[in-house]
Write a protein that holds these residues in place. Structure first.
Motif, mmCIF file in Angstrom:
data_model
loop_
_atom_site.group_PDB
_atom_site.id
_atom_site.type_symbol
_atom_site.label_atom_id
_atom_site.label_comp_id
_atom_site.label_asym_id
_atom_site.label_seq_id
_atom_site.Cartn_x
_atom_site.Cartn_y
_atom_site.Cartn_z
ATOM 1 N N SER A 223 0.833 -1.204 0.000
ATOM 2 C CA SER A 223 0.000 0.000 0.000
ATOM 3 C C SER A 223 0.871 1.259 0.000
ATOM 4 O O SER A 223 0.601 2.238 -0.717
ATOM 5 C CB SER A 223 -0.930 -0.008 1.211
ATOM 6 O OG SER A 223 -1.810 -1.117 1.163
ATOM 7 N N GLY A 224 1.952 1.258 0.819
ATOM 8 C CA GLY A 224 2.857 2.413 0.851
ATOM 9 C C GLY A 224 3.558 2.627 -0.472
ATOM 10 O O GLY A 224 3.724 3.772 -0.936
ATOM 11 N N MET A 225 3.969 1.501 -1.116
ATOM 12 C CA MET A 225 4.639 1.610 -2.407
ATOM 13 C C MET A 225 3.697 2.190 -3.462
ATOM 14 O O MET A 225 4.093 3.055 -4.273
ATOM 15 C CB MET A 225 5.147 0.242 -2.843
ATOM 16 C CG MET A 225 6.300 -0.275 -1.972
ATOM 17 S SD MET A 225 6.801 -1.967 -2.422
ATOM 18 C CE MET A 225 7.420 -1.679 -4.077
ATOM 19 N N MET A 226 2.439 1.722 -3.452
ATOM 20 C CA MET A 226 1.467 2.254 -4.418
ATOM 21 C C MET A 226 1.215 3.735 -4.178
ATOM 22 O O MET A 226 1.116 4.542 -5.129
ATOM 23 C CB MET A 226 0.155 1.464 -4.305
ATOM 24 C CG MET A 226 0.271 0.022 -4.795
ATOM 25 S SD MET A 226 -1.266 -0.900 -4.591
ATOM 26 C CE MET A 226 -2.340 0.003 -5.724
ATOM 27 N N LEU A 227 1.137 4.143 -2.895
ATOM 28 C CA LEU A 227 0.916 5.555 -2.575
ATOM 29 C C LEU A 227 2.077 6.411 -3.044
ATOM 30 O O LEU A 227 1.895 7.492 -3.644
ATOM 31 C CB LEU A 227 0.696 5.710 -1.075
ATOM 32 C CG LEU A 227 0.432 7.131 -0.566
ATOM 33 C CD1 LEU A 227 -0.844 7.707 -1.208
ATOM 34 C CD2 LEU A 227 0.302 7.144 0.956
ATOM 35 N N ARG A 228 3.302 5.943 -2.814
ATOM 36 C CA ARG A 228 4.483 6.702 -3.261
ATOM 37 C C ARG A 228 4.532 6.787 -4.784
ATOM 38 O O ARG A 228 4.941 7.805 -5.358
ATOM 39 C CB ARG A 228 5.745 6.058 -2.708
ATOM 40 C CG ARG A 228 5.988 6.373 -1.224
ATOM 41 C CD ARG A 228 7.408 6.016 -0.813
ATOM 42 N NE ARG A 228 7.655 4.587 -0.905
ATOM 43 C CZ ARG A 228 7.402 3.716 0.066
ATOM 44 N NH1 ARG A 228 6.901 4.155 1.223
ATOM 45 N NH2 ARG A 228 7.676 2.442 -0.095
ATOM 46 N N SER A 229 4.118 5.691 -5.437
ATOM 47 C CA SER A 229 4.111 5.705 -6.905
ATOM 48 C C SER A 229 3.139 6.747 -7.432
ATOM 49 O O SER A 229 3.452 7.507 -8.370
ATOM 50 C CB SER A 229 3.727 4.317 -7.426
ATOM 51 O OG SER A 229 3.625 4.310 -8.835
ATOM 52 N N VAL A 230 1.960 6.839 -6.816
ATOM 53 C CA VAL A 230 0.981 7.859 -7.227
ATOM 54 C C VAL A 230 1.525 9.251 -6.975
ATOM 55 O O VAL A 230 1.383 10.176 -7.806
ATOM 56 C CB VAL A 230 -0.347 7.628 -6.493
ATOM 57 C CG1 VAL A 230 -1.310 8.794 -6.741
ATOM 58 C CG2 VAL A 230 -0.992 6.318 -6.929
ATOM 59 N N ARG B 94 4.044 10.191 -9.620
ATOM 60 C CA ARG B 94 3.387 10.513 -10.872
ATOM 61 C C ARG B 94 2.789 11.935 -10.842
ATOM 62 O O ARG B 94 2.877 12.706 -11.823
ATOM 63 C CB ARG B 94 2.294 9.494 -11.177
ATOM 64 C CG ARG B 94 2.841 8.135 -11.588
ATOM 65 C CD ARG B 94 1.702 7.172 -11.914
ATOM 66 N NE ARG B 94 2.237 5.871 -12.284
ATOM 67 C CZ ARG B 94 1.464 4.822 -12.639
ATOM 68 N NH1 ARG B 94 0.133 4.969 -12.651
ATOM 69 N NH2 ARG B 94 2.022 3.680 -12.961
ATOM 70 N N ILE B 95 2.181 12.269 -9.710
ATOM 71 C CA ILE B 95 1.608 13.622 -9.587
ATOM 72 C C ILE B 95 2.711 14.671 -9.665
ATOM 73 O O ILE B 95 2.574 15.726 -10.331
ATOM 74 C CB ILE B 95 0.819 13.734 -8.271
ATOM 75 C CG1 ILE B 95 -0.446 12.826 -8.326
ATOM 76 C CG2 ILE B 95 0.407 15.182 -8.008
ATOM 77 C CD1 ILE B 95 -1.188 12.726 -7.006
ATOM 78 N N ILE B 96 3.831 14.408 -8.980
ATOM 79 C CA ILE B 96 4.946 15.359 -9.006
ATOM 80 C C ILE B 96 5.481 15.525 -10.434
ATOM 81 O O ILE B 96 5.749 16.640 -10.914
ATOM 82 C CB ILE B 96 6.056 14.899 -8.046
ATOM 83 C CG1 ILE B 96 5.572 15.014 -6.593
ATOM 84 C CG2 ILE B 96 7.328 15.723 -8.256
ATOM 85 C CD1 ILE B 96 6.494 14.386 -5.588
ATOM 86 N N LEU B 97 5.644 14.373 -11.133
ATOM 87 C CA LEU B 97 6.134 14.436 -12.504
ATOM 88 C C LEU B 97 5.163 15.217 -13.394
ATOM 89 O O LEU B 97 5.581 16.001 -14.267
ATOM 90 C CB LEU B 97 6.335 13.016 -13.054
ATOM 91 C CG LEU B 97 7.542 12.257 -12.498
ATOM 92 C CD1 LEU B 97 7.530 10.822 -13.024
ATOM 93 C CD2 LEU B 97 8.847 12.961 -12.874
ATOM 94 N N LEU B 98 3.871 15.001 -13.173
ATOM 95 C CA LEU B 98 2.868 15.715 -13.964
ATOM 96 C C LEU B 98 2.942 17.222 -13.697
ATOM 97 O O LEU B 98 2.868 18.048 -14.634
ATOM 98 C CB LEU B 98 1.480 15.169 -13.623
ATOM 99 C CG LEU B 98 0.304 15.794 -14.400
ATOM 100 C CD1 LEU B 98 0.470 15.553 -15.906
ATOM 101 C CD2 LEU B 98 -1.021 15.199 -13.917
ATOM 102 N N CYS B 99 3.094 17.590 -12.426
ATOM 103 C CA CYS B 99 3.216 19.018 -12.074
ATOM 104 C C CYS B 99 4.457 19.639 -12.712
ATOM 105 O O CYS B 99 4.426 20.765 -13.241
ATOM 106 C CB CYS B 99 3.253 19.181 -10.570
ATOM 107 S SG CYS B 99 1.673 18.760 -9.759
ATOM 108 N N VAL B 100 5.570 18.923 -12.673
ATOM 109 C CA VAL B 100 6.811 19.424 -13.276
ATOM 110 C C VAL B 100 6.631 19.620 -14.777
ATOM 111 O O VAL B 100 7.075 20.612 -15.371
ATOM 112 C CB VAL B 100 7.971 18.462 -12.981
ATOM 113 C CG1 VAL B 100 9.217 18.834 -13.795
ATOM 114 C CG2 VAL B 100 8.299 18.479 -11.481
ATOM 115 N N ALA B 101 5.948 18.642 -15.398
ATOM 116 C CA ALA B 101 5.726 18.749 -16.855
ATOM 117 C C ALA B 101 4.842 19.960 -17.185
ATOM 118 O O ALA B 101 5.104 20.696 -18.162
ATOM 119 C CB ALA B 101 5.080 17.454 -17.363
#
Length: 221
Positions: free
Chosen positions: A185-192, A195-202
């Motif tokens: 569950s923690g790994m999935m949360l960190r993965s999300v 992804r959000i951080i990468l999207l914001c940077v883009a």
């Protein structure tokens, strides 16, 4: 079981043969000899009765298919013993008759009474010896039963320990599964989050490019 039953039947055959022979001698016996024969027959009758009881106990333990045949044999033995008992009672004379306590014994009965007491004492001694032989057998049976019971208790204790260990392993496995689930569950949360951080940077990068292009075009127009 079958060999034990055969052993009882052999002992019974020997006893009934001895009883029959002694009953045949009773009609021609008098005095002390007759009393000795009577005591012997009575003792043998009791032993035969005990053997019949042992046979009946063995019949109850055999398989149902063999039980009726053995029951018929035991019933025939009991009928034979009853016939011998009736014959013995007919031949045996009551007290104070047929020389059992005749004139010779009434006037010189001291020695006769002593002989009778000796015979009864011998009979009681034989009974005590028989009981003494049976006591070690009973002790061995009780000891074997105690050993079997102890082995059963040890086996139950071992099975209880095995069950407790299995329960402990199941609890540990459940705890490991819980920890694994939390880690996933923690790994999935960190993965999300990544992804959000990468999207914001883009998005920021695209905005910067658009702003740069806008200012460049505005400068040359």
């Amino acid at each position: 079981m079958a060999s034990l039953m055969e052993n009882y039947e052999q002992q019974y055959a020997v006893l009934t043969a001895d009883i029959t022979a002694k009953i045949g001698k009773l009609s021609n016996s008098h005095g002390v000899d007759k009393k000795t024969l009577v005591l012997d027959v009575e003792r043998h009758m009791e032993e035969a009765q005990e053997l019949l009881e042992q046979m009946e106990l063995e019949v109850r333990e055999v398989e149902a298919t063999s039980r009726p045949r053995l029951r018929t044999r035991v019933d025939s033995y009991r009928a034979e013993l009853g016939r011998l008992s009736e014959e013995f009672m007919k031949v045996r004379s009551p007290p104070f008759q047929d020389g059992f306590f005749g004139q010779d014994e009434l006037f010189g009965g001291g020695e006769s009474m002593k002989e009778e007491q000796k015979l009864r004492l011998l009979d009681n001694t034989e009974r005590l010896e028989s009981i003494g032989y049976q006591l070690p057998l009973g002790y061995r049976i009780a000891f074997q039963t105690e050993q079997i019971g102890s082995e059963i208790l040890q086996e139950l204790y071992s099975q209880r320990e095995t069950i407790q260990k299995s329960r402990s392993r199941l609890r540990e496995a459940d705890a490991e599964l819980g920890r694994s689930s939390r880690i996933l569950s923690g790994m999935m949360l960190r993965s999300v989050q990544h992804r959000i951080i990468l999207l914001c940077v883009a998005v920021v990068f695209i905005i910067v490019i658009i702003v740069g292009i806008y200012f460049t075009v505005s400068k040359y127009t």
